[in-house]
Design an enzyme around this catalytic site. Structure first.
Site, PDB file in Angstrom:
ATOM      1  N   GLU A 238     136.044  19.255  47.100  1.00 56.30           N
ATOM      2  CA  GLU A 238     135.295  19.097  45.856  1.00 56.30           C
ATOM      3  C   GLU A 238     133.787  19.094  46.115  1.00 56.30           C
ATOM      4  O   GLU A 238     133.002  19.616  45.323  1.00 56.30           O
ATOM      5  CB  GLU A 238     135.705  17.803  45.150  1.00 56.30           C
ATOM      6  CG  GLU A 238     137.107  17.815  44.591  1.00 56.30           C
ATOM      7  CD  GLU A 238     137.284  18.852  43.498  1.00 56.30           C
ATOM      8  OE1 GLU A 238     137.111  18.524  42.318  1.00 56.30           O
ATOM      9  OE2 GLU A 238     137.591  20.014  43.831  1.00 56.30           O
TER      10      GLU A 238
ATOM     11  N   THR B 125     130.550  23.852  36.362  1.00 55.74           N
ATOM     12  CA  THR B 125     130.630  22.414  36.646  1.00 55.74           C
ATOM     13  C   THR B 125     129.289  21.852  37.095  1.00 55.74           C
ATOM     14  O   THR B 125     128.870  20.776  36.651  1.00 55.74           O
ATOM     15  CB  THR B 125     131.697  22.149  37.731  1.00 55.74           C
ATOM     16  OG1 THR B 125     132.955  22.635  37.246  1.00 55.74           O
ATOM     17  CG2 THR B 125     131.822  20.668  38.022  1.00 55.74           C
TER      18      THR B 125
END
Length: 311
Positions: free
Chosen positions: A132, A185
């Site tokens: 991530e 994102t």
């Protein structure tokens, strides 16, 4: 011991409206698949990626799947291991449904199975967080923890990492709609303000506590009342077309609560039956179609299993 394995890992809904970076849950669909094969040559190669329209890097150090697996092997002192990875994207990239998380989790679960499960599923979470970090610049766990552990997960603390698996109502369905608009994102995270008013923080704390309590009590009404965000959603929702209109449509169709999945643009609602969840996705997709936005929808119970080996 097997030398080849195929693993599915699920999509996730991060934040669950009021729990920014500390709450998430897994769903049955969509998800990603990884086929991993042990090889005689040390090192990791990515031989195939499908479903990504050429967007994902094949270089092992830059792809979230291979990079997190590399951290895992280094931790175990197994750098002599050789792996070939084929990644099959079965879900949209940049959808707010944990696309990078699903790929990373599938890869880590696969290598852990091939090597005889030296680590528990929960112990894989820090390595998935490395993926991530590569994907969005910050190693949060609200996608990878539920993708690995299944169900609802609370990240009580990041330093040290403290994960709490939460109960939830058996008949809890997620109605998810992905409007095909671009909300990166990293950009969505940069919009979030760094300082908040104490009164807003108090409101948020109450909602997070209410949501967790509602899950324990299996009280759908309390869960829905608690799904309110005064910190992040007001900013991020600007990027999602007709967000407030979709909230009204979802509520009118019987949603217990409604909000943004992760950083968006996907939106989700929680409902007490599959029929209600299907009605919600139908109304939302109809509206998006009327304003000329294509969309995909998914109706799923909460995935309590996490990743699974496929035949």
């Amino acid at each position: 011991m097997k030398d080849t394995i195929k693993v599915f890992a699920p999509a996730t809904v991060a934040n669950v409206v009021c729990g920014f970076d500390v709450l998430g849950f897994a769903v049955n669909e969509p998800g990603d698949e990884v086929v991993m094969r042990l090889t005689n040559k040390p090192g990791i190669t990515i031989s195939q990626i499908t479903g990504d329209e050429g967007r994902l890097p094949r270089e092992a150090s830059k792809n979230t799947v291979s990079a997190s697996v590399q951290h895992y092997l280094q931790h175990l002192g197994r750098t002599e291991v050789g792996l070939d990875i084929a990644l099959h994207k079965k879900m949209p990239i940049g959808s707010g449904l944990g696309s990078s998380s699903a790929s990373t989790v599938a890869g880590l679960f696969a290598v852990n199975e091939l090597l005889g499960r030296p680590l528990s599923t929960r112990e894989l979470v820090p390595f998935a967080m490395k993926g991530e970090e590569l994907a969005c610049g910050y190693g949060h766990a609200d996608n990878v923890a539920p993708a690995l552990m299944g169900g609802f997960v609370l990240i009580r603390s990041y330093q040290p990492l403290d994960l709490v698996a939460l109960p939830f109502p058996d008949e809890l369905y997620a109605a998810i709609v992905y409007p095909e608009v671009d909300v990166p994102t990293k950009d969505a995270r940069q919009m979030i303000r760094n300082k908040v008013f104490l009164k807003d923080a108090v409101t948020q704390w109450g909602n997070v506590a209410g949501l967790v309590s509602g899950l324990f009590m299996k009280d759908l009404d309390l869960i829905g009342r608690s799904m309110q965000d005064v910190l992040v959603e007001p900013v991020r929702s600007i990027l999602i077309p007709d967000f407030e209109k979709m909230r009204t449509l979802a509520t009118d169709a019987g949603a217990a609560g409604f909000g943004i999945s992760g950083s968006g643009p996907s939106v989700f609602a929680l409902a007490g039956s599959r029929e209600t969840a299907r009605k919600i996705t139908f109304e939302l997709q109809n509206h998006l179609h009327r304003i000329n936005i294509n969309s995909k929808s998914f109706v799923s119970q909460v995935n309590a299993e996490g990743p699974k080996v496929l035949d």
